[in-house]
Design a protein around this motif. Sequence first.
Motif: not given
Length: 207
Positions: A168-172
């Motif tokens: 998970x990333x901010x854009x995910x």
Amino acid sequence: MASKPGILTDWPWKPLGNFKYIVLAPWVIHSIYSYIVEDEKRKDLSTLLLFPLILWRFLHNQIWISLSRFRTAKGSNRILEKSIEFEQVDRETNWDDQILFNGSLIYVFCKIFPGATHMPIWRLDGVILTILLHAGPVEFLYYWLHRALHHHHLYSRYHSHHHSSIVTEPITCNSLLIFSFDFIFAYFLSFMSTVSLSCGHPNLFKI
């Protein structure tokens, strides 16, 4: 990309490749030209400032993406032990398409409703109306739209790639940034109903 991409999955400017940012050029040029040629009373500084705000959104997102990937590469504060894969990075490279679309919508909205850029900062009746519309019909529509996307037919065509990212990333986490064009269009159509209904409120644009 979804496992079985459906119609309108790709963004309209995909054939432009890295030149896709040119879609904002006509709006930016028009806002600059209008600000220069119009008289002092009609000058619209807010429209002129839209482009710098859009650039800030690009920069803001990129900062968080870079920070997130740095911490993932460093190995600290990982949710999972595995590192981010190139497949996920490639799948999420279209995070800026939503900003281009959003920026274009704002320019169009300001063109259709010139008074929108001159609204007061605070209007209690407008805030109450927006809350009621958003918490009522808009959230209701969005709930059923998202639920429909989990139906097996629509899931494989429009929604599966959103659930394919393991790291998970901010854009995910912000699903809007990596969804396909068709879903973003439907999403904004449901949320714009709040704006359009609010615009019908008497004297909304009067200061």
